[in-house]
Write an enzyme that holds these catalytic residues in place. Structure first.
Site, PDB file in Angstrom:
ATOM      1  N   PRO A   1     -12.085  46.269  -1.884  1.00  0.00           N
ATOM      2  CA  PRO A   1     -11.296  45.724  -0.773  1.00  0.00           C
ATOM      3  C   PRO A   1      -9.813  45.620  -1.107  1.00  0.00           C
ATOM      4  O   PRO A   1      -9.445  45.295  -2.231  1.00  0.00           O
ATOM      5  CB  PRO A   1     -11.880  44.312  -0.584  1.00  0.00           C
ATOM      6  CG  PRO A   1     -12.509  43.972  -1.891  1.00  0.00           C
ATOM      7  CD  PRO A   1     -12.943  45.259  -2.517  1.00  0.00           C
TER       8      PRO A   1
ATOM      9  N   GLN B   1     -15.871  41.457   3.338  1.00  0.00           N
ATOM     10  CA  GLN B   1     -15.541  40.495   2.288  1.00  0.00           C
ATOM     11  C   GLN B   1     -14.968  39.212   2.879  1.00  0.00           C
ATOM     12  O   GLN B   1     -14.048  39.254   3.706  1.00  0.00           O
ATOM     13  CB  GLN B   1     -14.523  41.058   1.294  1.00  0.00           C
ATOM     14  CG  GLN B   1     -14.400  40.115   0.096  1.00  0.00           C
ATOM     15  CD  GLN B   1     -13.259  40.423  -0.852  1.00  0.00           C
ATOM     16  OE1 GLN B   1     -12.103  40.415  -0.448  1.00  0.00           O
ATOM     17  NE2 GLN B   1     -13.588  40.666  -2.112  1.00  0.00           N
TER      18      GLN B   1
ATOM     19  N   CYS C   1      -9.135  37.291  -6.126  1.00  0.00           N
ATOM     20  CA  CYS C   1      -7.743  37.391  -5.678  1.00  0.00           C
ATOM     21  C   CYS C   1      -6.848  36.479  -6.525  1.00  0.00           C
ATOM     22  O   CYS C   1      -7.134  35.292  -6.677  1.00  0.00           O
ATOM     23  CB  CYS C   1      -7.639  37.036  -4.191  1.00  0.00           C
ATOM     24  SG  CYS C   1      -5.941  37.203  -3.603  1.00  0.00           S
TER      25      CYS C   1
ATOM     26  N   LYS D   1     -17.208  39.482  -6.086  1.00  0.00           N
ATOM     27  CA  LYS D   1     -16.196  40.252  -6.811  1.00  0.00           C
ATOM     28  C   LYS D   1     -15.333  39.278  -7.585  1.00  0.00           C
ATOM     29  O   LYS D   1     -14.782  38.337  -7.001  1.00  0.00           O
ATOM     30  CB  LYS D   1     -15.351  41.071  -5.829  1.00  0.00           C
ATOM     31  CG  LYS D   1     -14.272  41.902  -6.519  1.00  0.00           C
ATOM     32  CD  LYS D   1     -13.741  42.979  -5.588  1.00  0.00           C
ATOM     33  CE  LYS D   1     -12.644  43.800  -6.222  1.00  0.00           C
ATOM     34  NZ  LYS D   1     -11.346  43.139  -6.196  1.00  0.00           N
TER      35      LYS D   1
ATOM     36  N   ASN E   1     -14.292  47.817 -12.069  1.00  0.00           N
ATOM     37  CA  ASN E   1     -13.107  48.098 -11.249  1.00  0.00           C
ATOM     38  C   ASN E   1     -11.833  47.930 -12.075  1.00  0.00           C
ATOM     39  O   ASN E   1     -11.765  47.104 -12.970  1.00  0.00           O
ATOM     40  CB  ASN E   1     -13.116  47.133 -10.046  1.00  0.00           C
ATOM     41  CG  ASN E   1     -11.802  47.081  -9.292  1.00  0.00           C
ATOM     42  OD1 ASN E   1     -11.163  46.028  -9.223  1.00  0.00           O
ATOM     43  ND2 ASN E   1     -11.371  48.203  -8.727  1.00  0.00           N
ATOM     44  N   GLY E   2     -10.851  48.747 -11.713  1.00  0.00           N
ATOM     45  CA  GLY E   2      -9.530  48.653 -12.331  1.00  0.00           C
ATOM     46  C   GLY E   2      -9.106  49.969 -12.936  1.00  0.00           C
ATOM     47  O   GLY E   2      -9.790  50.520 -13.801  1.00  0.00           O
ATOM     48  N   ASP E   3      -7.988  50.525 -12.410  1.00  0.00           N
ATOM     49  CA  ASP E   3      -7.359  51.709 -12.999  1.00  0.00           C
ATOM     50  C   ASP E   3      -8.166  52.998 -12.887  1.00  0.00           C
ATOM     51  O   ASP E   3      -7.978  53.916 -13.688  1.00  0.00           O
ATOM     52  CB  ASP E   3      -7.031  51.477 -14.484  1.00  0.00           C
ATOM     53  CG  ASP E   3      -5.952  50.432 -14.671  1.00  0.00           C
ATOM     54  OD1 ASP E   3      -5.285  50.088 -13.679  1.00  0.00           O
ATOM     55  OD2 ASP E   3      -5.774  49.959 -15.806  1.00  0.00           O
TER      56      ASP E   3
ATOM     57  N   ARG F   1      -6.581  51.055  -5.573  1.00  0.00           N
ATOM     58  CA  ARG F   1      -5.291  51.711  -5.335  1.00  0.00           C
ATOM     59  C   ARG F   1      -5.353  53.226  -5.430  1.00  0.00           C
ATOM     60  O   ARG F   1      -4.542  53.923  -4.816  1.00  0.00           O
ATOM     61  CB  ARG F   1      -4.254  51.164  -6.325  1.00  0.00           C
ATOM     62  CG  ARG F   1      -3.845  49.736  -6.000  1.00  0.00           C
ATOM     63  CD  ARG F   1      -3.060  49.108  -7.127  1.00  0.00           C
ATOM     64  NE  ARG F   1      -3.873  48.934  -8.330  1.00  0.00           N
ATOM     65  CZ  ARG F   1      -3.449  48.368  -9.451  1.00  0.00           C
ATOM     66  NH1 ARG F   1      -2.207  47.945  -9.524  1.00  0.00           N
ATOM     67  NH2 ARG F   1      -4.260  48.241 -10.489  1.00  0.00           N
TER      68      ARG F   1
END
Ligand SMILES: Cc1cc2nc3c(=O)[nH]c(=O)nc-3n(C[C@H](O)[C@H](O)[C@H](O)COP(=O)(O)O)c2cc1C
Length: 321
Positions: free
Chosen positions: A21, A74, A103, A142, A203-205, A228
């Site tokens: 999200p 979400q 977040c 998450k 998740n991430g990168d 992203r």
């Protein structure tokens, strides 16, 4: 490596790659562009504040289309009864209810929402239980590695979430203190599947098929969640899926197709938000779509300051790689 489908509660998810999200980004329009390429990935809405939902605020955030399934909605908040109500309200349209516990934004954590819930794990568990009681749908969470580098509690947190009834989890491999900087530490998850039986997404990168593969091999989890990386590349999730299935890399779409995608993005945002609203909303996406084209800085400047639809189309038509 052809991987079998995952089961998130009762929902079959055929892809090991999901859309993470992003507030103000993963609206119905972007999700449609992703679905154009990936027919099976789990899509996720941007976060929807449970409090705002109670006040019937939601608007465009709640828009979706039937072809999006499987689709997670979400929700964010910190009051179990309100999160339960929000989940109930969304149950007619969601495949899965996802709870935001990651977040990092000040405004959000100040109120005890988002990643602040990693500091109140019992409350986080109560939220999962309340949401589970309120809906028949599977519930996912998450979260991050922890709030700070010194308080990385993701392992205990993951176990607590599973015990509370979470049917899947996505872990952003950074702490809250890192916000979105530094490198995501996929290796932190390498032992998590020894403890957690429900599907886990790292998740991430993840920005390419290769990084997705490296992430899954390093983290030993079931799937990856991409945020992203899809900006300007709505075909990325499909390309990762293809790599996982065949071991072959397919090139990203060419610039001509990318320009068509921008136009579609713009046109659909205008349908959703009205002409000026759509034009201004779409501005944030241009830099990603046109990255690397000849004269990108000047084009970007022109696109993000222009309010005339016809002029924007003319600028886009002038781009040829
Ligand atoms: C603009 C933006 C908005 C985001 N909004 C949300 C959100 O609404 N809910 C959420 O759980 N994470 C949100 N995230 C975090 C992403 O889902 C993801 O965890 C993070 O960007 C790391 O993944 P990436 O490296 O693939 O981008 C947001 C990230 C960005 C950049």
């Amino acid at each position: 490596m052809t991987l079998p489908s995952l089961k998130i509660g009762s929902v079959e998810v055929k892809s090991r790659v999901m859309l993470a999200p992003m507030a103000g980004i993963t609206d119905v329009v972007l999700r449609q562009l992703i679905r154009k390429y990936s027919k099976n990935c789990l899509l996720t809405t941007e976060m929807i504040s449970s409090e705002a939902l109670m006040q019937k605020k939601g608007g465009e955030i709640l828009e979706y289309k039937e072809n999006e399934y499987p689709l997670a909605f979400q929700i964010s908040g910190h009051k179990p009864f309100m999160m339960a109500k929000a989940a109930k309200m969304l149950s007619d349209r969601a495949s899965i209810i996802d709870i935001n516990m990651g977040c990092p934004v000040n405004k959000v954590v100040k109120g005890g929402d988002g990643s602040a819930l990693m500091k109140t794990p019992e409350l986080a568990a109560d939220i999962v239980k309340a949401v589970k009681d309120a809906t028949e749908l599977p519930v996912s969470v998450k979260f991050r590695l922890g709030y700070t580098a010194d308080t990385k509690n993701y392992m205990e947190f993951a176990k607590l979430m599973q015990d509370a009834g979470a049917d899947a989890m996505t872990i952003h491999c950074r702490t809250r203190s890192q916000m979105y900087g530094g490198k995501a530490d996929w290796s932190a998850l390498s032992d998590i599947k020894k403890e957690i039986s429900v599907p886990v997404f790292a998740n991430g990168d993840i920005i390419s098929p290769e990084t997705a593969k490296e992430c899954i091999e390093t983290s030993n989890v079931d799937g990856v969640a991409v945020a992203r990386g899809v900006l300007g590349h709505p075909d990325l999730i499909y390309r990762i899926e293809h790599y996982f299935e065949t071991g072959k890399i397919i090139d990203s779409v060419d610039i001509k197709t990318r320009i068509e995608l921008i136009k579609e993005h713009l046109n659909e945002e205008i349908k959703l938000r009205g002409e000026l609203g759509g034009i201004r909303f779409t501005r944030k996406f241009y830099p990603f779509y046109i990255r690397g084209v000849h004269g990108a800085p000047a084009l970007r400047h022109a696109l993000v300051t222009e309010d005339s639809y016809d002029k924007i189309i003319n600028i886009l038509d002038s781009i040829n790689g």
